[in-house]
Design a protein around this motif. Structure first.
Motif, PDB file in Angstrom:
ATOM      1  N   UNK A  14       0.823  -1.205   0.000  1.00 59.14           N
ATOM      2  CA  UNK A  14       0.000   0.000   0.000  1.00 59.14           C
ATOM      3  C   UNK A  14       0.859   1.258   0.000  1.00 59.14           C
ATOM      4  N   UNK A  15       1.903   1.269   0.802  1.00 58.45           N
ATOM      5  CA  UNK A  15       2.815   2.417   0.842  1.00 58.45           C
ATOM      6  C   UNK A  15       3.486   2.608  -0.518  1.00 58.45           C
ATOM      7  N   UNK A  16       3.870   1.511  -1.143  1.00 54.93           N
ATOM      8  CA  UNK A  16       4.504   1.582  -2.461  1.00 54.93           C
ATOM      9  C   UNK A  16       3.572   2.232  -3.478  1.00 54.93           C
ATOM     10  N   UNK A  17       2.294   1.895  -3.426  1.00 59.81           N
ATOM     11  CA  UNK A  17       1.336   2.477  -4.361  1.00 59.81           C
ATOM     12  C   UNK A  17       1.129   3.964  -4.080  1.00 59.81           C
ATOM     13  N   UNK A  18       1.064   4.337  -2.812  1.00 59.32           N
ATOM     14  CA  UNK A  18       0.895   5.750  -2.451  1.00 59.32           C
ATOM     15  C   UNK A  18       2.096   6.570  -2.910  1.00 59.32           C
ATOM     16  N   UNK A  19       3.279   5.976  -2.887  1.00 60.29           N
ATOM     17  CA  UNK A  19       4.495   6.692  -3.266  1.00 60.29           C
ATOM     18  C   UNK A  19       4.559   6.999  -4.767  1.00 60.29           C
ATOM     19  N   UNK A  20       3.684   6.391  -5.523  1.00 63.39           N
ATOM     20  CA  UNK A  20       3.603   6.688  -6.959  1.00 63.39           C
ATOM     21  C   UNK A  20       2.506   7.734  -7.186  1.00 63.39           C
ATOM     22  N   UNK A  21       2.886   8.945  -7.520  1.00 58.13           N
ATOM     23  CA  UNK A  21       1.872   9.958  -7.833  1.00 58.13           C
ATOM     24  C   UNK A  21       1.103   9.497  -9.059  1.00 58.13           C
ATOM     25  N   UNK A  27      -1.080   7.136 -14.305  1.00 58.44           N
ATOM     26  CA  UNK A  27      -1.142   5.962 -13.424  1.00 58.44           C
ATOM     27  C   UNK A  27      -0.060   4.918 -13.686  1.00 58.44           C
ATOM     28  N   UNK A  28       0.847   5.169 -14.630  1.00 59.03           N
ATOM     29  CA  UNK A  28       1.803   4.133 -15.031  1.00 59.03           C
ATOM     30  C   UNK A  28       2.655   3.630 -13.867  1.00 59.03           C
ATOM     31  N   UNK A  29       3.079   4.519 -12.981  1.00 60.57           N
ATOM     32  CA  UNK A  29       3.904   4.099 -11.858  1.00 60.57           C
ATOM     33  C   UNK A  29       3.189   3.078 -10.985  1.00 60.57           C
ATOM     34  N   UNK A  30       1.925   3.316 -10.717  1.00 61.38           N
ATOM     35  CA  UNK A  30       1.142   2.360  -9.923  1.00 61.38           C
ATOM     36  C   UNK A  30       0.969   1.062 -10.697  1.00 61.38           C
ATOM     37  N   UNK A  31       0.645   1.168 -11.980  1.00 62.27           N
ATOM     38  CA  UNK A  31       0.468  -0.031 -12.802  1.00 62.27           C
ATOM     39  C   UNK A  31       1.720  -0.895 -12.806  1.00 62.27           C
ATOM     40  N   UNK A  32       2.875  -0.266 -12.917  1.00 62.96           N
ATOM     41  CA  UNK A  32       4.134  -1.020 -12.930  1.00 62.96           C
ATOM     42  C   UNK A  32       4.369  -1.735 -11.601  1.00 62.96           C
ATOM     43  N   UNK A  33       4.059  -1.061 -10.476  1.00 60.00           N
ATOM     44  CA  UNK A  33       4.244  -1.691  -9.173  1.00 60.00           C
ATOM     45  C   UNK A  33       3.257  -2.843  -8.977  1.00 60.00           C
ATOM     46  N   UNK A  34       2.040  -2.659  -9.456  1.00 57.78           N
ATOM     47  CA  UNK A  34       1.041  -3.731  -9.376  1.00 57.78           C
ATOM     48  C   UNK A  34       1.513  -4.939 -10.177  1.00 57.78           C
ATOM     49  N   UNK A  35       2.016  -4.686 -11.369  1.00 60.04           N
ATOM     50  CA  UNK A  35       2.503  -5.771 -12.226  1.00 60.04           C
ATOM     51  C   UNK A  35       3.636  -6.529 -11.549  1.00 60.04           C
ATOM     52  N   UNK A  36       4.577  -5.805 -10.956  1.00 57.12           N
ATOM     53  CA  UNK A  36       5.701  -6.437 -10.267  1.00 57.12           C
ATOM     54  C   UNK A  36       5.212  -7.359  -9.158  1.00 57.12           C
ATOM     55  N   UNK A  48      -2.287  -5.314 -19.780  1.00 58.38           N
ATOM     56  CA  UNK A  48      -2.509  -3.875 -19.700  1.00 58.38           C
ATOM     57  C   UNK A  48      -3.229  -3.496 -20.982  1.00 58.38           C
ATOM     58  N   UNK A  49      -4.442  -2.965 -20.859  1.00 58.06           N
ATOM     59  CA  UNK A  49      -5.228  -2.686 -22.061  1.00 58.06           C
ATOM     60  C   UNK A  49      -4.883  -1.317 -22.645  1.00 58.06           C
ATOM     61  N   UNK A  50      -5.616  -0.916 -23.676  1.00 59.18           N
ATOM     62  CA  UNK A  50      -5.271   0.302 -24.411  1.00 59.18           C
ATOM     63  C   UNK A  50      -5.335   1.555 -23.543  1.00 59.18           C
ATOM     64  N   UNK A  51      -6.201   1.564 -22.530  1.00 56.30           N
ATOM     65  CA  UNK A  51      -6.302   2.734 -21.654  1.00 56.30           C
ATOM     66  C   UNK A  51      -5.243   2.744 -20.559  1.00 56.30           C
ATOM     67  N   UNK A  52      -4.644   1.566 -20.293  1.00 53.48           N
ATOM     68  CA  UNK A  52      -3.682   1.452 -19.203  1.00 53.48           C
ATOM     69  C   UNK A  52      -4.226   0.742 -17.991  1.00 53.48           C
ATOM     70  N   UNK A  53      -5.474   0.237 -18.050  1.00 56.07           N
ATOM     71  CA  UNK A  53      -5.968  -0.627 -16.980  1.00 56.07           C
ATOM     72  C   UNK A  53      -5.086  -1.866 -16.903  1.00 56.07           C
ATOM     73  N   UNK A  54      -4.757  -2.301 -15.696  1.00 57.50           N
ATOM     74  CA  UNK A  54      -4.029  -3.559 -15.537  1.00 57.50           C
ATOM     75  C   UNK A  54      -4.973  -4.575 -14.919  1.00 57.50           C
ATOM     76  N   UNK A 136      -6.662  -2.874 -11.760  1.00 63.65           N
ATOM     77  CA  UNK A 136      -6.277  -1.513 -11.414  1.00 63.65           C
ATOM     78  C   UNK A 136      -6.768  -0.612 -12.535  1.00 63.65           C
ATOM     79  N   UNK A 137      -7.673   0.284 -12.223  1.00 67.03           N
ATOM     80  CA  UNK A 137      -8.432   1.013 -13.244  1.00 67.03           C
ATOM     81  C   UNK A 137      -7.923   2.452 -13.358  1.00 67.03           C
ATOM     82  N   UNK A 138      -7.913   2.973 -14.573  1.00 64.93           N
ATOM     83  CA  UNK A 138      -7.481   4.348 -14.823  1.00 64.93           C
ATOM     84  C   UNK A 138      -8.684   5.285 -14.943  1.00 64.93           C
ATOM     85  N   UNK A 139      -8.427   6.553 -14.763  1.00 59.81           N
ATOM     86  CA  UNK A 139      -9.356   7.632 -15.086  1.00 59.81           C
ATOM     87  C   UNK A 139     -10.730   7.520 -14.424  1.00 59.81           C
ATOM     88  N   UNK A 140     -10.809   6.865 -13.266  1.00 63.13           N
ATOM     89  CA  UNK A 140     -12.115   6.779 -12.594  1.00 63.13           C
ATOM     90  C   UNK A 140     -12.558   8.131 -12.070  1.00 63.13           C
TER      91      UNK A 140
END
Length: 394
Positions: A14-21, A27-36, A48-54, A136-140
């Motif tokens: 959770x802290x790792x996700x918060x540290x990604x603005x 949202x790419x930073x969060x998406x990358x951490x989720x993927x890892x 990861x779809x065309x919008x960047x949802x993972x 993990x959804x973008x642009x909500x």
């Protein structure tokens, strides 16, 4: 449940996700951490779809329902940073609270969903009936439900769990939201000779007063279909010595179950027809606002701002199964509705998929200065997500 959870791992995620603005479109930073995390912890595949949802997937060994856990990655921007007593992008923990932008809305829930999926699969060696998806959804924050359309088309879920804040209670509905644009059109003139023109703002004042006479629709559970003026703009602006020939007003309309694009506009359009007959030279246009934003993938996301309401009966079997499982494990969830709009506008409101809300923290902490979530709530919601999986993947 009998699964022993390592909450330190959950909190670090959770802290790792918060540290990604991750403002909308970033949202790419969060998406990358989720993927890892998913790659390291037993998820079978992800896209990861065309919008960047993972979308991460854990496949059970037996056939069964598809459960989708929905958590958006974007946050609203940090404002008045000088008033924050902590760094909004550090995920500082103190006095039983985890601070940071997105702690409540909704990186705490997203981390708990990802973590719980991995723990459930590990504990039973994936010997369960069905499929677990975590998105993990973008642009909500800009378009509730628009990016979610891509996710449901890919997953085709039987059940959706929305992770928006609920204090561990079960949410079975919400009012939807629409943005309605009203425009009036006049004729420009020098303000020294206003009779030579037609002031669009004067037209709009009549429109605004007329709209206030409309009686809002009402639902016995969700309440009133409020129609509230949120802004007015005229053109030219600034209008020194010029009679404005254009005026635009925006209204926020809260949507009830069963309301359609046509049914919402119909009473307003009838009102305008009467106004036009009574006022020579009045020109009015009404429409829904549309938005367009760029995703971190480079794709553009756009949509009309009409996000339907939804409501399920508490007696639905899946709701009762989840409630029973939680109660048998020491929780006492209330069954209520969200006061705000969520991605459920698509899943339940548009697609009719069985949906329920379950998240940590209080909704009034979202978007606030010094946003935080109680650590205990984040830990407990991970346990609750395990119980949801147990209840539905029989």
């Amino acid at each position: 449940m009998d699964i022993k959870l390592d909450y330190s791992e959950l909190l670090q995620l959770c802290r790792t996700l918060i540290q990604q603005k991750s403002y909308s479109g970033e949202e790419k930073g969060v998406s990358d951490r989720v993927k890892e995390y998913m790659l390291k912890h037993g998820y079978d595949d992800m896209i990861v779809d065309k919008y960047g949802n993972i979308i991460g997937h854990i496949k059970g060994k037996r056939k069964g329902p598809r459960i989708l856990f929905d958590g958006h990655m974007d946050t609203v921007p940090v404002t008045q940073r000088e008033k924050w007593k902590v760094d909004p992008f550090q995920g500082e923990m103190k006095e039983g609270k985890l601070y940071g932008r997105g702690a409540t809305d909704m990186k705490g829930a997203l981390a708990a969903m990802i973590f719980a999926g991995a723990q459930f699969a590990k504990d039973c060696d994936k010997d369960f009936a069905g499929d677990i998806y975590v998105a993990g959804v973008v642009h909500e924050e800009c378009f509730e439900g628009v990016a979610a359309r891509e996710i449901s088309a890919y997953v085709k879920p039987d059940y959706v769990i929305i992770g928006e804040a609920s204090e561990l209670n079960l949410k079975i509905g919400q009012r939807g939201r629409a943005e309605i644009v009203v425009e009036t059109f006049g004729e420009p003139a020098h303000s020294a000779n206003p009779d030579k023109g037609n002031n669009a703002v004067y037209q709009m004042t009549k429109v605004v007063e007329a709209i206030r006479t409309l009686k809002p629709t009402e639902h016995p559970v969700l309440g009133k279909g409020i129609l509230e003026l949120t802004d007015i703009k005229s053109s030219p602006y600034p209008g020194a010595s010029v009679v404005p020939d254009y005026c635009r007003a925006t209204y926020d309309r809260r949507l009830l179950v069963g309301e359609t694009r046509e049914s919402v506009l119909e009473p307003i359009e009838k009102l305008f027809e009467a106004l036009i007959k009574e006022n020579e030279g009045m020109k009015i246009k009404i429409s829904y606002a549309a938005g367009k934003e760029k995703c971190y993938t480079g794709e553009w996301i756009e949509g009309e701002r009409f996000f339907p309401g939804w409501l399920f009966e508490e007696t639905e079997q899946y709701i009762q199964d989840i409630k029973k499982e939680m109660e048998e494990n020491g929780y006492q969830p209330k069954v209520t509705q969200y006061n705000f709009c969520t991605n459920g506008s698509h899943y339940a409101g548009e697609a009719g998929i069985k949906t329920i809300g379950l998240g940590p923290s209080r909704e009034n902490l979202a978007h606030t200065i010094n946003e935080y979530a109680e650590i205990e709530q984040i830990e407990k919601v991970a346990d609750c997500y395990l119980l949801v999986m147990k209840a539905l993947l029989k």
